[in-house]
Design a protein around this motif. Structure first.
Motif, PDB file in Angstrom:
ATOM      1  N   TRP A  84      77.943 -51.758   7.658  1.00 22.51           N
ATOM      2  CA  TRP A  84      78.258 -50.392   7.462  1.00 22.51           C
ATOM      3  C   TRP A  84      76.858 -49.598   6.502  1.00 22.51           C
ATOM      4  N   ARG A  85      76.457 -50.507   5.804  1.00 22.12           N
ATOM      5  CA  ARG A  85      75.411 -50.098   4.749  1.00 22.12           C
ATOM      6  C   ARG A  85      74.104 -49.541   5.531  1.00 22.12           C
ATOM      7  N   PHE A  86      73.429 -50.503   6.580  1.00 24.12           N
ATOM      8  CA  PHE A  86      72.653 -50.030   7.389  1.00 24.12           C
ATOM      9  C   PHE A  86      72.872 -48.910   8.447  1.00 24.12           C
ATOM     10  N   ALA A  87      74.107 -48.802   8.593  1.00 18.62           N
ATOM     11  CA  ALA A  87      74.609 -47.699   9.486  1.00 18.62           C
ATOM     12  C   ALA A  87      74.307 -46.443   8.771  1.00 18.62           C
ATOM     13  N   GLY A  88      74.761 -46.350   7.528  1.00 18.82           N
ATOM     14  CA  GLY A  88      74.529 -45.283   6.263  1.00 18.82           C
ATOM     15  C   GLY A  88      73.003 -44.834   6.311  1.00 18.82           C
ATOM     16  N   TRP A  89      72.286 -45.919   6.280  1.00 17.16           N
ATOM     17  CA  TRP A  89      70.711 -45.816   5.962  1.00 17.16           C
ATOM     18  C   TRP A  89      70.464 -44.849   7.441  1.00 17.16           C
ATOM     19  N   ALA A  90      70.860 -45.392   8.686  1.00 19.38           N
ATOM     20  CA  ALA A  90      70.517 -44.861   9.881  1.00 19.38           C
ATOM     21  C   ALA A  90      70.844 -43.393   9.902  1.00 19.38           C
ATOM     22  N   LEU A  91      72.192 -43.108   9.559  1.00 17.79           N
ATOM     23  CA  LEU A  91      72.748 -41.774   9.413  1.00 17.79           C
ATOM     24  C   LEU A  91      72.027 -40.765   8.878  1.00 17.79           C
ATOM     25  N   HIS A  92      71.660 -41.358   7.577  1.00 16.65           N
ATOM     26  CA  HIS A  92      70.638 -40.512   6.714  1.00 16.65           C
ATOM     27  C   HIS A  92      69.690 -39.606   7.493  1.00 16.65           C
ATOM     28  N   TYR A  93      69.037 -40.152   8.317  1.00 12.76           N
ATOM     29  CA  TYR A  93      67.965 -39.711   9.238  1.00 12.76           C
ATOM     30  C   TYR A  93      68.288 -38.711  10.147  1.00 12.76           C
ATOM     31  N   VAL A  94      69.381 -39.202  10.593  1.00  4.53           N
ATOM     32  CA  VAL A  94      70.177 -38.245  11.730  1.00  4.53           C
ATOM     33  C   VAL A  94      70.630 -36.759  11.261  1.00  4.53           C
ATOM     34  N   GLN A  95      71.232 -36.940  10.114  1.00  2.00           N
ATOM     35  CA  GLN A  95      71.734 -35.925   9.253  1.00  2.00           C
ATOM     36  C   GLN A  95      70.679 -34.856   8.630  1.00  2.00           C
ATOM     37  N   ASP A  96      69.712 -35.629   8.189  1.00 10.00           N
ATOM     38  CA  ASP A  96      68.217 -34.793   7.663  1.00 10.00           C
ATOM     39  C   ASP A  96      67.825 -34.076   8.902  1.00 10.00           C
ATOM     40  N   LEU A  97      67.778 -34.020  10.324  1.00  6.98           N
ATOM     41  CA  LEU A  97      67.240 -33.615  11.165  1.00  6.98           C
ATOM     42  C   LEU A  97      68.081 -32.316  11.551  1.00  6.98           C
ATOM     43  N   THR A  98      69.391 -32.223  11.156  1.00  2.00           N
ATOM     44  CA  THR A  98      70.400 -31.165  11.383  1.00  2.00           C
ATOM     45  C   THR A  98      70.055 -29.991  10.425  1.00  2.00           C
ATOM     46  N   GLN A  99      69.246 -30.098   9.750  1.00  2.00           N
ATOM     47  CA  GLN A  99      68.754 -29.192   8.569  1.00  2.00           C
ATOM     48  C   GLN A  99      67.538 -28.200   9.188  1.00  2.00           C
ATOM     49  N   PRO A 100      67.726 -26.984   9.531  1.00  2.00           N
ATOM     50  CA  PRO A 100      66.476 -26.185  10.265  1.00  2.00           C
ATOM     51  C   PRO A 100      65.153 -26.281   9.498  1.00  2.00           C
ATOM     52  N   TYR A 101      64.926 -26.683   8.251  1.00  2.00           N
ATOM     53  CA  TYR A 101      63.733 -26.757   7.697  1.00  2.00           C
ATOM     54  C   TYR A 101      63.111 -27.939   7.647  1.00  2.00           C
ATOM     55  N   HIS A 102      64.066 -28.818   8.172  1.00  2.00           N
ATOM     56  CA  HIS A 102      63.206 -30.323   8.771  1.00  2.00           C
ATOM     57  C   HIS A 102      62.811 -30.459  10.103  1.00  2.00           C
ATOM     58  N   ALA A 103      63.060 -29.370  10.658  1.00  2.00           N
ATOM     59  CA  ALA A 103      62.726 -29.181  12.433  1.00  2.00           C
ATOM     60  C   ALA A 103      61.805 -28.031  12.651  1.00  2.00           C
ATOM     61  N   ARG A 104      61.559 -27.098  11.610  1.00  2.00           N
ATOM     62  CA  ARG A 104      60.695 -26.239  12.024  1.00  2.00           C
ATOM     63  C   ARG A 104      59.763 -25.877  10.741  1.00  2.00           C
ATOM     64  N   VAL A 105      58.496 -25.861  10.930  1.00  2.00           N
ATOM     65  CA  VAL A 105      57.582 -25.816   9.779  1.00  2.00           C
ATOM     66  C   VAL A 105      57.688 -24.792   9.015  1.00  2.00           C
ATOM     67  N   VAL A 106      57.821 -23.676   9.596  1.00  2.00           N
ATOM     68  CA  VAL A 106      57.647 -22.385   8.622  1.00  2.00           C
ATOM     69  C   VAL A 106      58.881 -21.414   9.519  1.00  2.00           C
ATOM     70  N   PRO A 107      60.141 -21.673   8.977  1.00  2.00           N
ATOM     71  CA  PRO A 107      61.289 -20.935   9.749  1.00  2.00           C
ATOM     72  C   PRO A 107      61.078 -19.411   9.338  1.00  2.00           C
ATOM     73  N   GLY A 108      61.223 -18.281  10.166  1.00  2.00           N
ATOM     74  CA  GLY A 108      61.353 -17.059  10.067  1.00  2.00           C
ATOM     75  C   GLY A 108      59.979 -16.455  10.017  1.00  2.00           C
ATOM     76  N   VAL A 109      58.707 -17.506  10.408  1.00  2.00           N
ATOM     77  CA  VAL A 109      57.437 -16.730  10.557  1.00  2.00           C
ATOM     78  C   VAL A 109      57.101 -17.131  11.880  1.00  2.00           C
ATOM     79  N   GLY A 110      56.793 -16.421  12.722  1.00  2.00           N
ATOM     80  CA  GLY A 110      56.249 -16.607  14.205  1.00  2.00           C
ATOM     81  C   GLY A 110      54.877 -17.080  14.242  1.00  2.00           C
ATOM     82  N   THR A 111      54.462 -17.758  15.451  1.00  2.00           N
ATOM     83  CA  THR A 111      53.260 -17.920  15.564  1.00  2.00           C
ATOM     84  C   THR A 111      52.061 -16.998  15.478  1.00  2.00           C
ATOM     85  N   ALA A 112      52.363 -15.813  15.949  1.00  2.00           N
ATOM     86  CA  ALA A 112      51.354 -14.693  15.860  1.00  2.00           C
ATOM     87  C   ALA A 112      51.277 -14.434  14.330  1.00  2.00           C
ATOM     88  N   THR A 113      52.424 -14.433  13.485  1.00  2.00           N
ATOM     89  CA  THR A 113      52.210 -13.884  12.053  1.00  2.00           C
ATOM     90  C   THR A 113      51.403 -15.114  11.207  1.00  2.00           C
TER      91      THR A 113
END
Length: 462
Positions: free
Chosen positions: A271-300
């Protein structure tokens, strides 16, 4: 032709530097995906029978686990290395000298295991449990944060309380997993790159830190905790370093260790290793961890870079400050609201309810390795612009839209939950809707991952 090539080089190099700076801002020294994962994990897994209703397990030291499973771990970690080389794009292979060998003294076995995982050798890996806010911990049983984390001052950890555990103690899988889900932010991935100024970083074979400031302590963990898998092709063309993010490597490595530990009679470490793995899964549910500059388009981005090349750097500097402030503002609000709800024992708070809301779980396919890109980060990347816009509406402009304001490294200068709570109803509703929606995704993907892990462990045990 030569002039065109020079102009293309200058534009590409300039944009590359802008994206590097932006990704550094998105993961500033205090910016995590979610501040204190345990607060969300307790709720998310409360509606996962595989953990919530599992029998208590006995605490086991790492040395005892390694002594019992050493030969099996040799084979498992070699197989895991082969999997990573075949399945993780741009994976930096583990040097042969770091392969785990199950011989020698207990300290030597531990050293070799840590080296094979390529984590910070100063990682505490002590026996402890985080307790929920509002729970009293006797002074004789309290564990100082210095025995839990290598990381410097952090507001969310300063507020957390830790209980010292001993081998043989009985603990619930839910508490083990929730505590461990925050542990990768305790320094496991710090200093691991060749240019971080550490001896182990030069030995681990990861190469130079792809983005972020290698001289800043917490910045060095960014490429393991972020996944920029859905940017436009031109972004990767200009900034290929964004392809070098490795949460998939960490997730699979710890998931594999967790399954082995559960199958082989070491449930505490399972269960401890499971929690370690889960951390990274949870990190990726945060939009600022999946998009470089949220709110700013490529053209901008291109226009901002063009201005910077002409010496007009103000717009670029403002964009970098704002993305950093917004990332931190989201976490500031989230952790303070959840901590307050726990302290008041308010299990009806919208964020806590959302994290344990399992009504939509069946709408998602069973977790597989492909889910990291096909589901989790696709969802958070798609939500990034709306998240950024909601923060603009819900947080006072000083903290979200003023480029002259820089949120402090610890975020302790302001309590955005208290500030929003004292403000207009529309802003309160905006932030509740935004963060509750993100915590619902956090909960869904946490449960899907844990269910797949538990099913795999059970199948292997039969």
């Amino acid at each position: 032709m030569m002039m065109l090539r020079l102009l293309h080089f200058r534009m590409t190099t300039g944009w590359l530097l802008f994206l590097a700076a932006a990704s550094t801002a998105a993961f500033s020294p205090s910016a995590h995906a979610w501040s204190n994962h345990a607060l969300g994990t307790w709720q998310a897994l409360a509606s996962a029978d595989e953990v919530a209703n599992a029998a208590p397990v006995r605490v086991e030291g790492l040395d005892a686990f390694l002594a019992a499973e050493g030969p099996a771990l040799e084979r498992l970690l070699d197989a895991e290395e082969s999997w990573a080389r075949s399945n993780v794009p741009h994976y930096p292979a583990r040097p042969a000298a770091l392969a785990f060998k199950a011989d020698g003294s207990a300290p030597e076995m531990r050293r070799r295991f840590i080296a094979a995982l390529r984590i910070n050798p100063a990682s505490r890996l002590t026996l402890f449990m985080q307790v929920r806010p509002g729970t009293a911990v006797p002074a004789s049983a309290a564990m100082p944060r210095s025995e839990v984390t290598t990381v410097g001052q952090r507001d969310d950890h300063n507020k957390a309380a830790f209980l010292r555990l001993h081998e043989g103690d009985l603990v619930t899988p839910l508490d083990v997993t929730a505590t461990a889900s925050d542990e990768p932010d305790f320094g496991l991935d710090i200093g691991i790159w060749a240019d971080n100024g550490t001896g182990y970083g030069r030995q681990y074979g990861f190469g130079k830190q792809p983005f972020g400031n290698p001289a800043l302590e917490f910045s060095s963990q960014a490429p393991m905790h972020m996944g920029f898998f859905h940017e436009q092709w031109i972004v990767y063309k200009a900034a290929p370093f964004l392809l070098r993010t490795y949460p998939e490597y960490r997730i699979h490595l710890y998931q594999t260790l967790a399954r082995h530990a559960l199958r082989s009679g070491h449930p505490y470490w399972g269960w401890r290793f499971a929690g370690w793995a889960l951390h990274y899964v949870q990190d990726l549910t945060q939009p600022y961890h999946a998009r470089v500059v949220p709110g700013v388009g490529t053209a901008t981005l291109l226009w901002t870079n063009s201005l910077a090349l002409l010496g007009m750097t103000t717009q670029k500097e403002h964009a970098i400050t704002l993305v950093s402030n917004r990332h931190q503002a989201l976490e500031n609000y989230q952790v303070r609201r959840m901590r307050d709800a726990y302290a008041r024992k308010d299990d009806k708070d919208a964020l806590l309810l959302a994290a344990r809301d399992a009504t939509d779980d069946k709408r998602y396919p069973r977790y597989t390795d492909a889910a990291v890109r096909a589901s989790i980060t696709q969802q958070s990347h798609a939500a990034a612009d709306a998240t950024d816009a909601a923060l603009e509406r819900g947080i006072p402009p000083k903290y979200i839209s003023d480029p002259d304001y820089v949120m402090t490294a610890s975020g302790s200068d302001v309590d955005l939950y208290a500030l929003v709570s004292a403000g207009p109803q529309a802003a309160r509703d905006e932030m509740t809707t935004l963060v509750a929606g993100l915590m619902k995704n956090f909960g869904i993907h946490s449960r899907l991952f844990i269910r797949a892990l538990a099913e795999g462990a059970q199948a292997g045990a039969n």
